[in-house]
Design a protein around this motif. Structure first.
Motif, PDB file in Angstrom:
ATOM      1  N   UNK A   1     -63.242  67.140 -22.206  1.00 16.48           N
ATOM      2  CA  UNK A   1     -64.578  66.734 -22.653  1.00 16.48           C
ATOM      3  C   UNK A   1     -64.513  65.965 -23.965  1.00 16.48           C
ATOM      4  N   UNK A   2     -63.599  66.357 -24.859  1.00 20.94           N
ATOM      5  CA  UNK A   2     -63.457  65.617 -26.110  1.00 20.94           C
ATOM      6  C   UNK A   2     -62.898  64.218 -25.858  1.00 20.94           C
ATOM      7  N   UNK A   3     -62.017  64.100 -24.864  1.00 18.01           N
ATOM      8  CA  UNK A   3     -61.473  62.786 -24.541  1.00 18.01           C
ATOM      9  C   UNK A   3     -62.569  61.827 -24.078  1.00 18.01           C
ATOM     10  N   UNK A   4     -63.607  62.342 -23.426  1.00 21.66           N
ATOM     11  CA  UNK A   4     -64.679  61.477 -22.940  1.00 21.66           C
ATOM     12  C   UNK A   4     -65.247  60.617 -24.067  1.00 21.66           C
ATOM     13  N   UNK A   5     -65.469  61.227 -25.235  1.00 24.50           N
ATOM     14  CA  UNK A   5     -66.048  60.498 -26.361  1.00 24.50           C
ATOM     15  C   UNK A   5     -64.984  60.091 -27.383  1.00 24.50           C
ATOM     16  N   UNK A   6     -63.728  60.252 -27.003  1.00 22.77           N
ATOM     17  CA  UNK A   6     -62.619  59.977 -27.924  1.00 22.77           C
ATOM     18  C   UNK A   6     -62.840  60.694 -29.246  1.00 22.77           C
ATOM     19  N   UNK A   7     -63.333  61.942 -29.174  1.00 26.70           N
ATOM     20  CA  UNK A   7     -63.589  62.745 -30.365  1.00 26.70           C
ATOM     21  C   UNK A   7     -62.303  63.483 -30.745  1.00 26.70           C
ATOM     22  N   UNK A   8     -61.341  62.717 -31.231  1.00 28.51           N
ATOM     23  CA  UNK A   8     -60.047  63.294 -31.556  1.00 28.51           C
ATOM     24  C   UNK A   8     -60.132  64.223 -32.762  1.00 28.51           C
TER      25      UNK A   8
ATOM     26  N   UNK B   1     -60.921  59.622 -17.436  1.00 25.86           N
ATOM     27  CA  UNK B   1     -61.416  60.004 -16.105  1.00 25.86           C
ATOM     28  C   UNK B   1     -61.284  58.895 -15.080  1.00 25.86           C
ATOM     29  N   UNK B   2     -61.597  57.686 -15.476  1.00 27.26           N
ATOM     30  CA  UNK B   2     -61.453  56.532 -14.577  1.00 27.26           C
ATOM     31  C   UNK B   2     -60.447  55.588 -15.227  1.00 27.26           C
ATOM     32  N   UNK B   3     -59.184  55.824 -14.922  1.00 26.62           N
ATOM     33  CA  UNK B   3     -58.113  55.094 -15.584  1.00 26.62           C
ATOM     34  C   UNK B   3     -58.215  53.594 -15.398  1.00 26.62           C
ATOM     35  N   UNK B   4     -57.695  52.871 -16.367  1.00 30.40           N
ATOM     36  CA  UNK B   4     -57.775  51.403 -16.353  1.00 30.40           C
ATOM     37  C   UNK B   4     -57.218  50.789 -15.069  1.00 30.40           C
ATOM     38  N   UNK B   5     -56.146  51.311 -14.475  1.00 27.43           N
ATOM     39  CA  UNK B   5     -55.662  50.718 -13.218  1.00 27.43           C
ATOM     40  C   UNK B   5     -56.710  50.715 -12.108  1.00 27.43           C
ATOM     41  N   UNK B   6     -57.631  51.669 -12.122  1.00 26.48           N
ATOM     42  CA  UNK B   6     -58.693  51.660 -11.110  1.00 26.48           C
ATOM     43  C   UNK B   6     -59.588  50.427 -11.280  1.00 26.48           C
ATOM     44  N   UNK B   7     -59.936  50.117 -12.515  1.00 27.01           N
ATOM     45  CA  UNK B   7     -60.789  48.954 -12.761  1.00 27.01           C
ATOM     46  C   UNK B   7     -60.076  47.670 -12.340  1.00 27.01           C
ATOM     47  N   UNK B   8     -58.780  47.577 -12.647  1.00 26.04           N
ATOM     48  CA  UNK B   8     -58.000  46.404 -12.234  1.00 26.04           C
ATOM     49  C   UNK B   8     -58.007  46.283 -10.715  1.00 26.04           C
ATOM     50  N   UNK B   9     -57.817  47.393 -10.025  1.00 23.30           N
ATOM     51  CA  UNK B   9     -57.791  47.385  -8.562  1.00 23.30           C
ATOM     52  C   UNK B   9     -59.126  46.947  -7.969  1.00 23.30           C
ATOM     53  N   UNK B  10     -60.223  47.489  -8.489  1.00 21.43           N
ATOM     54  CA  UNK B  10     -61.539  47.140  -7.942  1.00 21.43           C
ATOM     55  C   UNK B  10     -61.854  45.670  -8.211  1.00 21.43           C
TER      56      UNK B  10
END
Length: 494
Positions: free
Chosen positions: A323-330, A433-442
């Protein structure tokens, strides 16, 4: 314009003279009666807008849209979709309506419009009526309803034998039967292909000849499949944090999910190593994290949100880190890890895995993720642990276990949208959650229509991540100006 592969922001000067991305799920449980349905021969037509029920803020308007439960039988039962809108803040510069496709699955589009309108840029709010809806099976649109007691009995996805595998299949059958009985006829018609027809009915009811749409996360499935089904009815579609529905196998689905999450963990470690303000700076972050995972596995790690309750290793990964990764709340994640590490281990206690939301059947309708037996399941778990050694028991594995034995009515396939206008995809380079390779593929599947705008930062959702991203997306939605192919925007410091 493009400089070193980056899209640089520009002010909408000419336009200004004339005008101007998870996991909250909707969960309904308990002993609700089967919802009543009504006969519906067609969409009722114009939407009757009225102020939303209190405590909605001023300016939020709500309506319902009647659609068939089963598009193959338009004269059969119908359901009312909950719809909400905020009118354009500059009526004289209004272009039309922009429909937002919520994520999840299980997010409420009505809640987004009513309570979180700041999610959209001021320029988009000025030029468009912002409209969204609760997809079928969610929120105010005949939500999936299941026994709370049965949901709480969900087996752990940490299966250890064929007997555990068989017990999960049996549980899934019981849960589906219970949810179907409580939810009514819509339960068997929850897939995104059905929601595509609902979206087109909403477009028509809004009086829009062509659709302007912004889909985020799971909502990108809806936008992509709308373009595939109705390519000539598209004005503009933004797909933010892109899901790739062409992933062919269960192994591929899990591998991509594990790789995206582990990439975000590595970004967190890198940030902490290089940031003096990190609460774990100067320490071996992985070693501290692995220690917490071991404590959680023994039932000795206290849940910070529920004192006296043991936190499972699965919930440590999915409820705390992911959940913290979602907002990059490191910074927030580092503080939470440091706090748990400093706390005394509690006496070993049994742990349980948080129940999945009742909207899970929506996901299972869209994804065919077969697993033959325990042996194959164990090999998938081992593959995920190799891919994401820091993040065991990730949510994609939970979803796969929850869908065992479920029929998928809208299974994965490659996109085919000939004749669609340019479609803008926006994705962070480090999305958990939706890795960059997915966007490249779509983008590749969309061919000439697919234009990918890269946010060179972290997090899930990126269209308002700084002026570069915001103005590029605004320019596309308002002027239909497409960024140069290969364009990217620099990360904005958090």
């Amino acid at each position: 314009m493009l400089l070193r592969g980056r899209f640089l922001p520009r002010r909408h000067v000419a336009r200004g003279a004339a005008m101007a991305v998870g996991a909250a799920m909707a969960v309904v449980t308990g002993l609700a009666a089967t919802p009543a349905v009504h006969a519906s021969s067609s969409v009722t037509g114009a939407l009757r807008w009225a102020p939303c029920d209190d405590p909605a803020p001023p300016g939020a308007e709500c309506a319902t849209l009647s659609v068939p439960v089963d598009r193959a039988h338009p004269d059969g039962p119908g359901l009312d979709l909950a719809v909400a809108r905020r009118k354009a803040t500059d009526p004289g510069a209004r272009i039309g309506s922009m429909v937002f496709g919520p994520g999840g699955p299980g997010d409420s589009g009505v809640e987004m419009v009513v309570d979180r309108i700041s999610r959209f840029s001021p320029e988009v709010r000025r030029r468009f009526d912002i409209v969204s809806f609760d997809p079928r099976g969610v929120g105010g649109s005949n939500p999936v309803t299941c026994s709370s007691d049965l949901l709480a009995q969900r087996p752990s996805p940490e299966l250890k034998s064929q007997a555990d595998f068989d017990a999960t299949l049996a549980y899934n059958r019981r849960l589906r039967a219970d949810c179907r009985a409580r939810t009514g006829p819509v339960f068997d018609h929850l897939d995104t292909a059905q929601t595509v027809r609902d979206l087109d009915a909403l477009r028509a009811a809004l009086g829009e000849r062509r659709l302007t749409f912004h889909g985020s996360s799971y909502g990108t499935l809806l936008g992509a499949q709308y373009a595939e089904t109705y390519p000539r009815r598209v004005r503009a579609i933004v797909l933010e944090s892109v899901m790739d529905h062409s992933v062919p196998t269960t192994r591929d689905f899990l591998r991509f999910g594990a790789a995206a999450a582990e990439d975000s963990f590595q970004e967190f470690v890198k940030w902490c190593d290089g940031t003096a303000d990190c609460a774990l700076h100067g320490r071996d972050v992985r070693d501290v994290w692995q220690g917490l995972l071991a404590q959680a596995g023994r039932g000795e790690l206290e849940d910070p949100a529920k004192p006296g309750t043991a936190l499972s290793s699965s919930d440590l990964v999915n409820k705390i880190a992911f959940r913290k990764f979602y907002k990059a709340d490191y910074a927030g994640l580092a503080r939470e890890i440091a706090g748990m590490d400093a706390s005394r281990p509690m006496p070993a206690s049994p742990t349980s895995t948080a129940p999945l939301p009742a909207a899970t059947p929506v996901f299972c309708s869209d994804w065919h993720l077969p697993v033959r037996d325990y042996q194959e399941y164990a090999s998938l778990v081992a593959m995920m642990h190799r891919t994401a050694p820091d993040l065991p028991h990730l949510l994609p594995l939970h979803m796969t276990a929850a869908c065992l034995g479920a029929p998928a009515t809208n299974p994965q396939h490659r996109l085919d949208a000939p004749g669609a206008p340019p479609i803008l995809l926006a994705n962070a380079l480090h999305d958990p959650a939706t890795g960059y390779p997915w966007a490249v593929s779509v983008a590749r599947q969309l061919g000439r229509s697919g234009v990918l705008l890269t946010y060179e930062g972290q997090g899930h959702g990126s269209v308002t991540s700084g002026p570069c991203m915001e103005e590029a997306v605004d320019g596309y939605l308002i002027d239909l100006t497409v960024p140069p192919r290969g364009a990217g925007c620099p990360a904005v410091p958090s």
